[in-house]
Design a protein around this motif. Structure first.
Motif, mmCIF file in Angstrom:
data_model
loop_
_atom_site.group_PDB
_atom_site.id
_atom_site.type_symbol
_atom_site.label_atom_id
_atom_site.label_comp_id
_atom_site.label_asym_id
_atom_site.label_seq_id
_atom_site.Cartn_x
_atom_site.Cartn_y
_atom_site.Cartn_z
ATOM 1 N N VAL A 80 0.906 -1.332 -0.067
ATOM 2 C CA VAL A 80 -0.065 0.019 -0.012
ATOM 3 C C VAL A 80 0.981 1.461 -0.175
ATOM 4 O O VAL A 80 0.366 2.178 -0.199
ATOM 5 N N ILE A 81 2.100 1.081 0.449
ATOM 6 C CA ILE A 81 3.152 2.347 0.477
ATOM 7 C C ILE A 81 4.020 2.161 -0.609
ATOM 8 O O ILE A 81 4.439 2.927 -1.587
ATOM 9 N N HIS A 82 4.303 0.742 -0.940
ATOM 10 C CA HIS A 82 5.646 0.619 -1.878
ATOM 11 C C HIS A 82 5.171 0.920 -3.551
ATOM 12 O O HIS A 82 5.851 1.711 -3.986
ATOM 13 N N VAL A 83 3.899 0.389 -3.939
ATOM 14 C CA VAL A 83 3.586 0.912 -5.114
ATOM 15 C C VAL A 83 3.386 2.430 -5.365
ATOM 16 O O VAL A 83 3.919 2.962 -6.282
ATOM 17 N N PRO A 84 2.646 3.171 -4.258
ATOM 18 C CA PRO A 84 2.447 4.600 -4.815
ATOM 19 C C PRO A 84 3.915 5.313 -4.868
ATOM 20 O O PRO A 84 4.224 6.244 -5.523
ATOM 21 N N LEU A 85 4.663 4.903 -3.862
ATOM 22 C CA LEU A 85 6.034 5.471 -3.576
ATOM 23 C C LEU A 85 7.044 5.132 -5.143
ATOM 24 O O LEU A 85 7.685 6.058 -5.563
ATOM 25 N N ALA A 86 6.671 3.845 -5.521
ATOM 26 C CA ALA A 86 7.678 3.622 -6.725
ATOM 27 C C ALA A 86 7.025 4.431 -7.991
ATOM 28 O O ALA A 86 7.815 5.020 -8.533
ATOM 29 N N LEU A 87 5.864 4.927 -7.877
ATOM 30 C CA LEU A 87 5.234 5.490 -8.969
ATOM 31 C C LEU A 87 5.836 7.160 -8.675
ATOM 32 O O LEU A 87 6.156 7.768 -9.905
ATOM 33 N N GLY A 88 5.829 7.593 -7.514
ATOM 34 C CA GLY A 88 6.466 8.977 -7.265
ATOM 35 C C GLY A 88 7.795 8.962 -7.899
ATOM 36 O O GLY A 88 8.265 10.189 -8.190
ATOM 37 N N LEU A 89 8.661 7.883 -7.387
ATOM 38 C CA LEU A 89 10.067 8.218 -7.667
ATOM 39 C C LEU A 89 10.322 7.897 -9.183
ATOM 40 O O LEU A 89 11.246 8.582 -9.772
ATOM 41 N N ILE A 90 9.308 7.244 -9.818
ATOM 42 C CA ILE A 90 9.550 7.161 -11.426
ATOM 43 C C ILE A 90 9.124 8.734 -11.979
ATOM 44 O O ILE A 90 9.938 9.148 -12.768
ATOM 45 N N ALA A 91 8.240 9.228 -11.382
ATOM 46 C CA ALA A 91 7.865 10.513 -11.907
ATOM 47 C C ALA A 91 8.986 11.672 -11.630
ATOM 48 O O ALA A 91 9.319 12.381 -12.345
ATOM 49 N N LEU A 92 9.588 11.462 -10.598
ATOM 50 C CA LEU A 92 10.615 12.470 -10.170
ATOM 51 C C LEU A 92 11.914 12.127 -11.076
ATOM 52 O O LEU A 92 12.505 13.038 -11.367
ATOM 53 N N THR A 93 12.166 10.715 -11.241
ATOM 54 C CA THR A 93 13.313 10.375 -12.114
ATOM 55 C C THR A 93 13.001 10.965 -13.616
ATOM 56 O O THR A 93 13.838 11.415 -14.213
ATOM 57 N N VAL A 94 11.876 10.759 -14.091
ATOM 58 C CA VAL A 94 11.459 11.406 -15.389
ATOM 59 C C VAL A 94 11.738 12.832 -15.558
ATOM 60 O O VAL A 94 12.472 13.388 -16.525
ATOM 61 N N ALA A 95 11.187 13.553 -14.388
ATOM 62 C CA ALA A 95 11.348 14.967 -14.360
ATOM 63 C C ALA A 95 13.029 15.351 -14.247
ATOM 64 O O ALA A 95 13.262 16.358 -15.265
ATOM 65 N N MET A 96 13.862 14.811 -13.509
ATOM 66 C CA MET A 96 15.179 14.929 -13.688
ATOM 67 C C MET A 96 15.863 14.587 -15.045
ATOM 68 O O MET A 96 16.618 15.563 -15.394
ATOM 69 N N LEU A 97 15.417 13.454 -15.572
ATOM 70 C CA LEU A 97 16.042 13.111 -16.868
ATOM 71 C C LEU A 97 15.582 14.260 -17.900
ATOM 72 O O LEU A 97 16.519 14.628 -18.740
ATOM 73 N N THR A 98 14.503 14.609 -17.873
ATOM 74 C CA THR A 98 13.929 15.595 -18.426
ATOM 75 C C THR A 98 14.800 16.818 -18.620
ATOM 76 O O THR A 98 15.214 17.617 -19.450
ATOM 77 N N TRP A 99 14.837 17.291 -17.207
ATOM 78 C CA TRP A 99 15.691 18.679 -16.975
ATOM 79 C C TRP A 99 17.117 18.446 -17.617
ATOM 80 O O TRP A 99 17.682 19.420 -18.066
ATOM 81 N N ALA A 100 17.744 17.304 -17.217
ATOM 82 C CA ALA A 100 19.074 16.868 -17.578
ATOM 83 C C ALA A 100 19.292 17.252 -19.088
ATOM 84 O O ALA A 100 20.490 17.679 -19.644
ATOM 85 N N ILE A 101 18.455 16.667 -19.903
ATOM 86 C CA ILE A 101 18.824 16.695 -21.480
ATOM 87 C C ILE A 101 18.176 17.710 -22.241
ATOM 88 O O ILE A 101 18.337 17.881 -23.274
ATOM 89 N N THR A 102 17.439 18.702 -21.441
ATOM 90 C CA THR A 102 16.638 19.935 -22.122
ATOM 91 C C THR A 102 17.825 21.042 -22.401
ATOM 92 O O THR A 102 18.730 21.403 -21.519
ATOM 93 N N PRO A 103 18.119 21.454 -23.604
ATOM 94 C CA PRO A 103 19.036 22.683 -23.961
ATOM 95 C C PRO A 103 18.731 23.608 -23.037
ATOM 96 O O PRO A 103 17.551 24.070 -23.097
ATOM 97 N N ARG A 104 19.728 24.594 -22.563
ATOM 98 C CA ARG A 104 19.537 25.644 -21.919
ATOM 99 C C ARG A 104 19.851 26.855 -22.783
ATOM 100 O O ARG A 104 20.811 26.587 -23.551
#
Length: 111
Positions: A80-104
């Motif tokens: 009940v905690i493991h699955v929603p936390l996994a989704l949050g970690l995936i979302a944060l990982t995608v957000a950081m990856l997107t930021w890292a590869i976006t040209p400034r």
């Protein structure tokens, strides 16, 4: 990002009843923790001596701590905690990856 995706794949196999998936999913936690530490150190170096933004260091800390919370809740069978936390970690990982590869603006990749 790759180890997070692999964890998701092994979680799907686990839910599908694939033999050996639990062991594979549990073993996958080690690279998540190790790479989380590397990311945290890199983000702190970007922020402090590199004079970059500080939010990646905070986000990396959240991912690092969240990874250990994942291990504890998963090992304890607290889905009940493991699955929603996994989704949050995936979302944060995608957000950081997107930021890292976006040209400034002004960077060599932006042109």
């Amino acid at each position: 990002m790759l180890v997070i995706v692999l964890q998701g794949l092994t979680a799907g196999q686990l839910l599908g009843g694939v033999t050996g998936a639990l062991s594979l999913h549990g073993t996958g936690a080690l690279p998540v923790h190790a790479l989380g530490l590397v990311q945290l150190v890199t983000a702190v170096l970007l922020w402090r001596p590199g004079r970059g933004p500080g939010w990646p260091a905070l986000a990396s800390l959240a991912l690092f701590v969240g990874g250990f919370a994942q291990s504890m809740t998963g090992g304890g069978g607290i889905t009940v905690i493991h699955v929603p936390l996994a989704l949050g970690l995936i979302a944060l990982t995608v957000a950081m990856l997107t930021w890292a590869i976006t040209p400034r603006p002004g960077s060599p990749r932006a042109g």
